[in-house]
Design a protein around this motif. Sequence first.
Motif, PDB file in Angstrom:
ATOM      1  N   VAL A  22     -10.646  24.296 -99.402  1.00  0.00           N
ATOM      2  CA  VAL A  22     -11.286  24.623-100.678  1.00  0.00           C
ATOM      3  C   VAL A  22     -10.311  25.348-101.593  1.00  0.00           C
ATOM      4  CG1 VAL A  22     -13.775  24.616-100.268  1.00  0.00           C
ATOM      5  CG2 VAL A  22     -12.416  26.459 -99.313  1.00  0.00           C
ATOM      6  N   SER A  23      -9.929  24.679-102.674  1.00  0.00           N
ATOM      7  CA  SER A  23      -8.959  25.301-103.581  1.00  0.00           C
ATOM      8  C   SER A  23      -9.393  25.063-105.023  1.00  0.00           C
ATOM      9  CB  SER A  23      -7.565  24.729-103.319  1.00  0.00           C
ATOM     10  OG  SER A  23      -7.498  23.406-103.779  1.00  0.00           O
ATOM     11  N   GLY A  24      -8.472  25.335-105.946  1.00  0.00           N
ATOM     12  CA  GLY A  24      -8.800  25.134-107.356  1.00  0.00           C
ATOM     13  C   GLY A  24      -8.825  23.661-107.725  1.00  0.00           C
ATOM     14  N   GLY A  25      -8.084  22.842-106.977  1.00  0.00           N
ATOM     15  CA  GLY A  25      -7.999  21.420-107.304  1.00  0.00           C
ATOM     16  C   GLY A  25      -8.695  20.518-106.299  1.00  0.00           C
ATOM     17  N   HIS A  26      -9.011  21.041-105.118  1.00  0.00           N
ATOM     18  CA  HIS A  26      -9.554  20.180-104.055  1.00  0.00           C
ATOM     19  C   HIS A  26     -10.686  20.823-103.284  1.00  0.00           C
ATOM     20  CE1 HIS A  26      -5.596  18.495-104.857  1.00  0.00           C
ATOM     21  NE2 HIS A  26      -6.110  17.351-104.454  1.00  0.00           N
ATOM     22  N   GLU A  59     -12.585  25.350-108.865  1.00  0.00           N
ATOM     23  CA  GLU A  59     -12.739  24.994-110.286  1.00  0.00           C
ATOM     24  C   GLU A  59     -14.127  25.422-110.773  1.00  0.00           C
ATOM     25  OE1 GLU A  59     -12.217  20.804-110.546  1.00  0.00           O
ATOM     26  OE2 GLU A  59     -12.270  20.746-112.729  1.00  0.00           O
ATOM     27  N   ALA A  60     -15.144  25.229-109.916  1.00  0.00           N
ATOM     28  CA  ALA A  60     -16.511  25.640-110.282  1.00  0.00           C
ATOM     29  C   ALA A  60     -16.562  27.155-110.463  1.00  0.00           C
ATOM     30  CB  ALA A  60     -17.497  25.183-109.210  1.00  0.00           C
ATOM     31  N   ALA A  97     -17.133  31.422-114.141  1.00  0.00           N
ATOM     32  CA  ALA A  97     -16.643  32.736-114.586  1.00  0.00           C
ATOM     33  C   ALA A  97     -16.465  32.735-116.105  1.00  0.00           C
ATOM     34  CB  ALA A  97     -15.316  33.060-113.894  1.00  0.00           C
ATOM     35  N   LYS A  98     -15.928  31.646-116.620  1.00  0.00           N
ATOM     36  CA  LYS A  98     -15.722  31.518-118.067  1.00  0.00           C
ATOM     37  C   LYS A  98     -17.074  31.618-118.793  1.00  0.00           C
ATOM     38  CE  LYS A  98     -12.153  28.794-120.362  1.00  0.00           C
ATOM     39  NZ  LYS A  98     -11.441  27.526-120.282  1.00  0.00           N
ATOM     40  N   LEU A  99     -18.073  30.915-118.255  1.00  0.00           N
ATOM     41  CA  LEU A  99     -19.417  30.955-118.855  1.00  0.00           C
ATOM     42  C   LEU A  99     -19.974  32.381-118.854  1.00  0.00           C
ATOM     43  CD1 LEU A  99     -21.119  27.800-117.206  1.00  0.00           C
ATOM     44  CD2 LEU A  99     -20.346  28.024-119.572  1.00  0.00           C
ATOM     45  N   PRO A 154     -12.685  36.839-116.719  1.00  0.00           N
ATOM     46  CA  PRO A 154     -11.347  36.249-116.898  1.00  0.00           C
ATOM     47  C   PRO A 154     -10.937  35.253-115.814  1.00  0.00           C
ATOM     48  CG  PRO A 154     -11.163  38.546-116.218  1.00  0.00           C
ATOM     49  CD  PRO A 154     -12.611  38.274-116.386  1.00  0.00           C
ATOM     50  N   TYR A 155      -9.861  34.497-116.113  1.00  0.00           N
ATOM     51  CA  TYR A 155      -9.261  33.548-115.174  1.00  0.00           C
ATOM     52  C   TYR A 155      -8.264  34.287-114.275  1.00  0.00           C
ATOM     53  CZ  TYR A 155      -6.221  29.919-113.393  1.00  0.00           C
ATOM     54  OH  TYR A 155      -5.489  29.123-112.564  1.00  0.00           O
ATOM     55  N   PRO A 156      -8.112  33.983-112.991  1.00  0.00           N
ATOM     56  CA  PRO A 156      -8.917  33.044-112.212  1.00  0.00           C
ATOM     57  C   PRO A 156     -10.268  33.634-111.837  1.00  0.00           C
ATOM     58  CG  PRO A 156      -7.161  33.982-110.853  1.00  0.00           C
ATOM     59  CD  PRO A 156      -7.013  34.573-112.219  1.00  0.00           C
ATOM     60  N   GLY A 157     -11.291  32.795-111.908  1.00  0.00           N
ATOM     61  CA  GLY A 157     -12.667  33.284-111.830  1.00  0.00           C
ATOM     62  C   GLY A 157     -13.183  33.588-110.440  1.00  0.00           C
ATOM     63  N   GLY A 158     -12.587  32.981-109.400  1.00  0.00           N
ATOM     64  CA  GLY A 158     -13.110  33.177-108.044  1.00  0.00           C
ATOM     65  C   GLY A 158     -13.195  34.646-107.642  1.00  0.00           C
ATOM     66  N   PRO A 159     -12.061  35.366-107.713  1.00  0.00           N
ATOM     67  CA  PRO A 159     -12.109  36.778-107.324  1.00  0.00           C
ATOM     68  C   PRO A 159     -13.043  37.590-108.217  1.00  0.00           C
ATOM     69  CG  PRO A 159      -9.825  36.017-107.569  1.00  0.00           C
ATOM     70  CD  PRO A 159     -10.698  34.914-108.041  1.00  0.00           C
ATOM     71  N   GLU A 160     -13.127  37.231-109.499  1.00  0.00           N
ATOM     72  CA  GLU A 160     -13.981  37.968-110.447  1.00  0.00           C
ATOM     73  C   GLU A 160     -15.451  37.777-110.084  1.00  0.00           C
ATOM     74  OE1 GLU A 160     -13.044  39.942-112.954  1.00  0.00           O
ATOM     75  OE2 GLU A 160     -10.906  39.599-112.570  1.00  0.00           O
TER      76      GLU A 160
END
Length: 344
Positions: free
Chosen positions: A145-149, A174-175, A180-182, A186-192
């Motif tokens: 599970v990553s940002g692209g895959h 990516e989700a 996170a943007k919605l 901030p980017y990257p949204g996963g940790p946020e």
Amino acid sequence: MRILGIETSCDETALAVVGEQEGLARGRATAEGRFVIEQNVLASQAQTHAKYGGVVPEVAAREHAALLFPLLHQMEIAHDGSGIDAIAVTAGPGLVPALRIGVELAKTFAWVWHKPLVAVNHLEGHVYSVWLDSVPQFPTLCLLVSGGHTELILMKDHGRYKLLGMTRDDAAGEAFDKVAKLLGLPYPGGPEISKAAMTGNPQAVDFPRPMLTSGDLDFSFAGLKTAVRVYLAQKEAGQKINDIAASFQQAVVDTLVHKTLQAVEQVHPRSVILSGGVSANRLLRETLKGKLHERSPEITFHAPDLSLTGDNAVMIALAGLFKAKREEFCNPLTLVADPNLRLA
Ligand code: KG4
Ligand code: ZN
């Protein structure tokens, strides 16, 4: 054996030297060594790309080009190729301009230092990140599970992969980034999102768990992202961001865990590997580990050290080491970065 790893597929510029304490039996794909990180230098461009809300390929490439030599200069060993037996580089998948910087550097080193060159698939690197301190038994089921895959992969042996399922649209990371943007994070949204979720109620909003009954091992996260957008447009004033973050995270984790257990049922692995940037998510790590143990205590669970969940060169060196043992070298004159490189 001692190998130099180079990673520039996205927005981390990374170099590492990994050494092996005990020799692997030559040509034996199943033999294991003990690996030591001898050097590990990394520069993250996340702050640069945060301004744009995501990674800009040309900007990433320029940063890689500017950062690689200062990073190389920081390395106490291997900056002149001495003591290095092979060079491993991420050849894909990733952003073409970014990949090219690392690939061209690796080709140049291989050529001028007269060292064998190994082309590593970035996803293979993520999978091998767990080999630093564990030995998963084959067959092993990998949830990548990553940002692209977002993929479920059956690994029958070193270097032998079968794709069982993948996302049909957005990757899990990516989700996280888009939601996170919605939410104005901030980017990257996963940790946020995972930080915000710590003080949120995961049951506050009943977001969909996509594809649970699809009958296959594919994923889809675009609909979940849309559900968050629709919810935000309709939400009553005062609804806490933390509750939305926690509810979204729970929906992603439930989906990933459900599908992984479904795959376990189908392929009967001896071990399960969770890896990729999203494997840093604590809820995902703990839920998958717990549910897997509940269902099949004999199956071992492996996830990378938190320092190796994101992109890094240690994992590329590790994957490269196993390939070098199999003498799967490539020609520095003809290697080209492949943005769509596949594992299986
Ligand atoms: O593997 P990675 O570093 O780069 C790619 O190969 O794509 O993964 C980056 C992804 C990003 O989407 C990031 O938001 C996500 O991993 N990520 C997380 C967490 N930490 C990073 N997602 C959820 N929870 C986290 N704690
Ligand atoms: Zn990655």
